[in-house]
Design a protein around this motif. Structure first.
Motif, mmCIF file in Angstrom:
data_model
loop_
_atom_site.group_PDB
_atom_site.id
_atom_site.type_symbol
_atom_site.label_atom_id
_atom_site.label_comp_id
_atom_site.label_asym_id
_atom_site.label_seq_id
_atom_site.Cartn_x
_atom_site.Cartn_y
_atom_site.Cartn_z
ATOM 1 N N GLU A 1 29.754 17.716 -9.787
ATOM 2 C CA GLU A 1 28.932 18.492 -8.856
ATOM 3 C C GLU A 1 28.165 19.599 -9.581
ATOM 4 O O GLU A 1 27.013 19.891 -9.232
ATOM 5 C CB GLU A 1 29.801 19.093 -7.748
ATOM 6 C CG GLU A 1 30.356 18.074 -6.761
ATOM 7 C CD GLU A 1 29.266 17.263 -6.060
ATOM 8 O OE1 GLU A 1 28.123 17.771 -5.919
ATOM 9 O OE2 GLU A 1 29.551 16.119 -5.668
ATOM 10 N N LEU A 2 28.784 20.202 -10.573
ATOM 11 C CA LEU A 2 28.098 21.222 -11.361
ATOM 12 C C LEU A 2 26.875 20.651 -12.064
ATOM 13 O O LEU A 2 25.787 21.239 -12.040
ATOM 14 C CB LEU A 2 29.052 21.806 -12.409
ATOM 15 C CG LEU A 2 29.821 23.067 -12.050
ATOM 16 C CD1 LEU A 2 30.796 23.414 -13.170
ATOM 17 C CD2 LEU A 2 28.872 24.234 -11.802
ATOM 18 N N GLU A 3 27.061 19.509 -12.708
ATOM 19 C CA GLU A 3 25.967 18.878 -13.448
ATOM 20 C C GLU A 3 24.818 18.505 -12.509
ATOM 21 O O GLU A 3 23.654 18.532 -12.893
ATOM 22 C CB GLU A 3 26.472 17.619 -14.164
ATOM 23 C CG GLU A 3 27.547 17.880 -15.214
ATOM 24 C CD GLU A 3 26.975 18.366 -16.536
ATOM 25 O OE1 GLU A 3 25.796 18.747 -16.576
ATOM 26 O OE2 GLU A 3 27.721 18.369 -17.528
ATOM 27 N N ARG A 4 25.148 18.195 -11.277
ATOM 28 C CA ARG A 4 24.117 17.831 -10.308
ATOM 29 C C ARG A 4 23.401 19.066 -9.750
ATOM 30 O O ARG A 4 22.214 19.023 -9.449
ATOM 31 C CB ARG A 4 24.760 17.039 -9.155
ATOM 32 C CG ARG A 4 23.812 16.100 -8.425
ATOM 33 C CD ARG A 4 24.541 14.864 -7.944
ATOM 34 N NE ARG A 4 25.645 15.213 -7.085
ATOM 35 C CZ ARG A 4 25.544 15.386 -5.760
ATOM 36 N NH1 ARG A 4 24.358 15.274 -5.181
ATOM 37 N NH2 ARG A 4 26.589 15.648 -5.021
ATOM 38 N N PHE A 5 24.145 20.165 -9.642
ATOM 39 C CA PHE A 5 23.609 21.364 -9.007
ATOM 40 C C PHE A 5 22.838 22.270 -9.966
ATOM 41 O O PHE A 5 21.815 22.856 -9.587
ATOM 42 C CB PHE A 5 24.764 22.143 -8.370
ATOM 43 C CG PHE A 5 24.348 23.381 -7.620
ATOM 44 C CD1 PHE A 5 23.369 23.327 -6.631
ATOM 45 C CD2 PHE A 5 24.948 24.603 -7.887
ATOM 46 C CE1 PHE A 5 22.994 24.473 -5.928
ATOM 47 C CE2 PHE A 5 24.584 25.747 -7.193
ATOM 48 C CZ PHE A 5 23.603 25.686 -6.207
ATOM 49 N N LEU A 6 23.298 22.404 -11.194
ATOM 50 C CA LEU A 6 22.713 23.361 -12.128
ATOM 51 C C LEU A 6 21.185 23.220 -12.310
ATOM 52 O O LEU A 6 20.491 24.246 -12.385
ATOM 53 C CB LEU A 6 23.412 23.280 -13.486
ATOM 54 C CG LEU A 6 24.794 23.945 -13.556
ATOM 55 C CD1 LEU A 6 25.476 23.630 -14.891
ATOM 56 C CD2 LEU A 6 24.682 25.453 -13.363
ATOM 57 N N PRO A 7 20.625 22.015 -12.375
ATOM 58 C CA PRO A 7 19.170 21.927 -12.529
ATOM 59 C C PRO A 7 18.390 22.533 -11.368
ATOM 60 O O PRO A 7 17.192 22.829 -11.509
ATOM 61 C CB PRO A 7 18.923 20.408 -12.614
ATOM 62 C CG PRO A 7 20.216 19.846 -13.115
ATOM 63 C CD PRO A 7 21.271 20.684 -12.472
ATOM 64 N N TYR A 8 19.047 22.716 -10.224
ATOM 65 C CA TYR A 8 18.375 23.275 -9.050
ATOM 66 C C TYR A 8 18.584 24.785 -8.922
ATOM 67 O O TYR A 8 18.046 25.408 -8.006
ATOM 68 C CB TYR A 8 18.885 22.586 -7.775
ATOM 69 C CG TYR A 8 18.513 21.134 -7.693
ATOM 70 C CD1 TYR A 8 17.268 20.732 -7.196
ATOM 71 C CD2 TYR A 8 19.397 20.150 -8.115
ATOM 72 C CE1 TYR A 8 16.916 19.390 -7.119
ATOM 73 C CE2 TYR A 8 19.065 18.802 -8.044
ATOM 74 C CZ TYR A 8 17.821 18.433 -7.548
ATOM 75 O OH TYR A 8 17.485 17.095 -7.480
ATOM 76 N N VAL A 9 19.351 25.369 -9.818
ATOM 77 C CA VAL A 9 19.606 26.813 -9.780
ATOM 78 C C VAL A 9 18.412 27.529 -10.405
ATOM 79 O O VAL A 9 18.085 27.296 -11.566
ATOM 80 C CB VAL A 9 20.909 27.166 -10.522
ATOM 81 C CG1 VAL A 9 21.099 28.679 -10.580
ATOM 82 C CG2 VAL A 9 22.102 26.497 -9.837
ATOM 83 N N GLU A 10 17.781 28.416 -9.630
ATOM 84 C CA GLU A 10 16.558 29.067 -10.107
ATOM 85 C C GLU A 10 16.606 30.585 -9.936
ATOM 86 O O GLU A 10 15.555 31.233 -9.908
ATOM 87 C CB GLU A 10 15.346 28.510 -9.344
ATOM 88 C CG GLU A 10 15.055 27.029 -9.601
ATOM 89 C CD GLU A 10 14.571 26.753 -11.018
ATOM 90 O OE1 GLU A 10 14.231 27.721 -11.732
ATOM 91 O OE2 GLU A 10 14.523 25.578 -11.409
ATOM 92 N N ASP A 11 17.799 31.159 -9.828
ATOM 93 C CA ASP A 11 17.893 32.611 -9.709
ATOM 94 C C ASP A 11 19.247 33.080 -10.224
ATOM 95 O O ASP A 11 20.214 32.312 -10.259
ATOM 96 C CB ASP A 11 17.700 33.052 -8.252
ATOM 97 C CG ASP A 11 18.792 32.514 -7.343
ATOM 98 O OD1 ASP A 11 19.826 33.193 -7.195
ATOM 99 O OD2 ASP A 11 18.630 31.413 -6.783
#
Length: 242
Positions: A95-105
């Motif tokens: 889940e981390l690997e999937r979510f991190l690219p969408y973290v922008e702040d």
């Protein structure tokens, strides 16, 4: 439960103004204005329902994880909180690997704090080394944050600091995290970390920001703060042509 509807019902106009101010990189129209304690209570409710669900059904948490990218800032914060509570290591990493690219702040990034990493430090260390070599600035920031949160004190290694000090970035929030890492490391591993400042191994801005944050820290001894002040690098201002 409609998660977005629940979030919209929790809005606080005063907090929205505050949150908008401290998160300047977040599109203002995406900020609802939900306080972190309320997000944590909502996460707790979702996790309790997921725990009670039949193993054969898709839980609302899993469905929410798949809804990327999210529309609202608070959805990302909730996502970060939910990930942090995951107890199965391999599923957490997925889940981390999937979510991190969408973290922008920075706020979403720093909210991710997997509790299980304290129990799985060898694996977490390898992942952190990978993340700080990523091209995405907030993935890099998260990797540094992992080293700061789980690998200081008895877990500190010179190799970790050597890898972080070698990072060169134009991204403000990456450089700020590097400074935060070294300032915090001074509090836990002062003698090991001091040479990085004495030898001026950090970029000038990050070097001086590290000292500033260390001087502001209540965990650094007064005599150490006074010495750190002597290590500041003078910055010459460019002459303004008339």
């Amino acid at each position: 439960m409609d998660i977005v509807k629940e979030l919209l019902a929790l809005y606080d106009l005063e907090y929205k103004a505050y949150s908008s101010k401290i998160n300047p990189t977040v599109p203002q129209e995406t900020i609802i204005g939900v306080r972190i304690p309320k997000l944590r209570r909502l996460a707790k409710t979702l996790l309790k329902a997921a725990k009670q669900a039949d193993k054969s059904e898709i839980t609302q948490v899993n469905a929410f994880f798949s809804e990327l990218p999210h529309k609202y800032f608070e959805e990302n914060l909730l996502h970060a909180i939910l990930i942090s509570e995951m107890q199965v290591f391999n599923e957490l990493v997925e889940e981390l690997e999937r979510f991190l690219p969408y973290v922008e702040d920075w706020a979403t990034c720093d909210t991710i704090s997997p509790k299980i990493f304290a129990e799985r430090r060898p694996e977490a260390e390898l992942l952190a080394y990978k993340w700080i070599k990523d091209s995405h600035p907030y993935t890099i920031r998260f990797g540094i944050c992992v080293f700061m949160s789980y690998f200081l004190g008895d877990w500190f290694k010179v190799k970790q600091a050597d890898t972080i000090v070698a990072i060169r970035s134009d991204e403000y929030y990456v450089n700020m995290m590097i400074a935060w890492y070294f300032a915090t490391a001074l509090a836990f591993n002062y003698e090991d970390v001091l040479p990085y400042l004495k030898d001026q191994r950090l970029a000038v801005w990050t070097h001086n920001k590290t000292i500033q944050k260390a001087v502001e820290s209540f965990r650094i001894k007064p005599e150490q703060k006074e010495y750190l002040k002597t290590l500041r690098i003078p910055v010459r201002r460019k002459a303004v042509s008339k």
